[in-house]
Every structure is written in C-alpha cells, then in structure tokens.
Design an enzyme around this catalytic site. Structure first.
Site, PDB file in Angstrom:
ATOM      1  CB  SER A  95      -4.159  -1.402  -1.801  1.00 17.45           C
ATOM      2  OG  SER A  95      -4.600  -1.065  -0.500  1.00 17.45           O
TER       3      SER A  95
ATOM      4  CE1 TYR B  68      -8.253   1.115  -4.110  1.00 20.89           C
ATOM      5  CE2 TYR B  68      -7.881   0.231  -1.917  1.00 20.89           C
ATOM      6  CZ  TYR B  68      -7.439   0.953  -3.008  1.00 20.89           C
ATOM      7  OH  TYR B  68      -6.173   1.494  -3.001  1.00 20.89           O
TER       8      TYR B  68
END
Ligand SMILES: NC(=O)c1ccc[n+]([C@@H]2O[C@H](COP(=O)([O-])OP(=O)(O)OC[C@H]3O[C@@H](n4cnc5c(N)ncnc54)[C@H](OP(=O)(O)O)[C@@H]3O)[C@@H](O)[C@H]2O)c1
Length: 239
Positions: A126, A139
């Site tokens: 990501s 995350y």
C-alpha cells in the site's frame, strides 16, 4: 500463463483474476468466501478455499499446485487504531492478515513458481507505507513490512530468475475502503486498479504505484523532514 491470485473473492484481487481469465489465461482464484468462489468457478476459474492465516492448511493446499508463471498475492485487511486506545490485539490481527498470510503464500507458491516460465511474484502492499499516516499505526506498519519483504526477496530470488514486484495502490473503491469514514482523494475503481497492475506486471516493473497523481504526491511528501510532515499530519488527523 498459469496464474494464481490470492484475495480473489473481493476487490482488487477479484478484478485481476477475472481480467486475466477473460484474456485467456488459466487462473487459480483463492479466498475464503464460499459464495464468491462458487461464482468465480461458474465463470470458469479454478478456485481454492483456504484461510491464509493458517500456515499448515495453506502449505498443504499450495503443495497441490504444479506450476505457476505469475502469483499475485492480494489477500489482506485494514483496521485503524483509534487513540487514546492503542489496541495491541488489533495490531496482531492486522499483522496476521497482511504479513503472516503473505509469508505463508510466498512459501506456498515459490516451488510452483520455480517451475514456471519467466516466473513473477507480485505482492500488494500500500502507498500508506510511504508516510506515517494518522490511525495507520498497524496497517501502515504491516504494509511497510510487506514492502521490505518483497524488496529483499527480489535480491535473493534474482539468481533463480524469479522476478518480484511490489504494488502500492492509493485508494481503490472496494469493500475494504467502503468502510472508511474519511475523504479518499483520487479514489479509483477496481477496473482502473486492475489495468494499472496488469500494465505494470507486463512491463516487468519492480514497483507498481497508482494513481500517479496521488502516489507521486505521497512520495514527494515522504522526502520532507518528519518535523515538517508532523504538523501537516496532525492537521489531517484533526479534520
Ligand atoms: N482498496 C484499497 O484502497 C487498497 C489500497 C492499498 C492497498 N490495498 C491492499 O490491496 C489488497 C486487496 O484489498 P481490497 O481493497 O481488494 O480488499 P477486499 O475487497 O476486502 O478483499 C480482501 C481479500 O482478501 C481475502 N482475505 C483476507 N484475509 C484472508 C485470509 N486470512 N485468508 C484468505 N483470504 C483472505 C478476502 O477473502 P474473503 O473475502 O473470501 O474472506 C478478500 O478476497 C489488500 O492487501 C489491501 O491491503 C487496498
């Protein structure tokens, strides 16, 4: 090509699996949702139901795969930290979903990739890993680990001719981001994401990031000293 996609029951992975199948490739689509897998099987994809967090189950399943030319590891999840509560159980869950599952998948697909033609291992990380973002303690850290794992594997696997790519998407509209309660700049569709990833894979890119206007800004901001970024990030967190 013989292709395997994890996280193929939803979002980015599902679109990639369908697009490669439509282009005439033989595709293994993996996930947990029986309904989503049945729908993919109806469309002619090979399917596998497994929980990638379970190492034994995963390795036993992957042992049945003969040969792969391309493995795209998209399975993952996102949960945010809401301070003042720093929930270490949440951190562990996110690490299991994004890092341990990826490691199980890599261990599982490597023997089949080593028998493939011009083999290529692709992991979905990501762009959150480019910068410390509010609420992304778990995350972002998991995706930074994904980036590091793939970047180091690329060095180790080069001698064997296995190429490794790291995908760093910005915001893509999927069930994962439908849960987000904040504005998502430059949000793209799964069709656009799939196109960008497939184009990057075909070009053999080591790092595939999109949409460019978003990821280029993130990369630029990441060059700033953290002392300059901190007030900007705090303002972002407040809004
Ligand atoms: N959407 C975005 O904006 C965005 C941005 C950057 C990076 N990413 C990354 O892109 C990847 C895909 O995200 P997405 O947005 O497409 O999410 P999604 O729509 O929620 O899909 C997640 C997929 O991962 C599978 N999965 C999760 N845990 C699993 C497990 N333990 N075992 C097997 N399969 C598991 C799910 O399978 P089941 O549903 O069958 O359980 C599902 O197919 C993730 O790694 C995510 O972090 C997404």
């Amino acid at each position: 090509m013989n292709i395997l996609v994890t996280g193929a029951t939803s979002g980015i992975g599902r679109q990639l699996a369908l697009d490669y199948h439509a282009a005439g490739h033989s595709v293994w689509a993996l996930g947990r949702s029986a309904d989503a897998l049945a729908e993919l099987a109806q469309q002619g994809l090979h399917t596998g139901q497994l929980d990638l967090e379970d190492r034994e189950e995963s390795l036993a399943w992957f042992a049945g795969i003969e040969k792969l030319d391309l493995a795209i590891l998209s399975a993952g999840n996102c949960e945010y930290i809401d301070l003042p509560a720093f929930d270490s159980a949440l951190v562990a869950r996110v690490m299991r979903a994004n890092v341990e599952s990826l490691a199980h998948s890599i261990e599982g697909v490597l023997p089949a990739l080593r028998k493939g033609n011009n083999p290529h291992l692709v992991g979905i990380g990501s762009s959150a890993a480019y910068l410390p973002l509010p609420r992304a303690e778990a995350y972002g850290a998991s995706k930074a680990a994904v980036a590091y794992m793939l970047d180091t594997l690329r060095i180790g696997l080069a001698a064997e001719g296995v190429r490794v790519s790291h995908v760093a998407p910005g915001f893509v509209k999927t069930p994962l981001t439908d849960r987000n309660d904040f504005p998502m700049p430059c949000l793209v569709t799964v069709e656009q994401a799939s196109r960008a990833i497939r184009k990057g894979i075909a070009a053999g890119k080591m790092e595939i990031h999109f949409p460019r206007r978003f990821t280029a800004t993130m990369k630029l901001l990441s060059l700033l000293p953290r002392s300059v970024w901190l007030p900007l990030a705090r303002k972002m967190a407040k809004s």
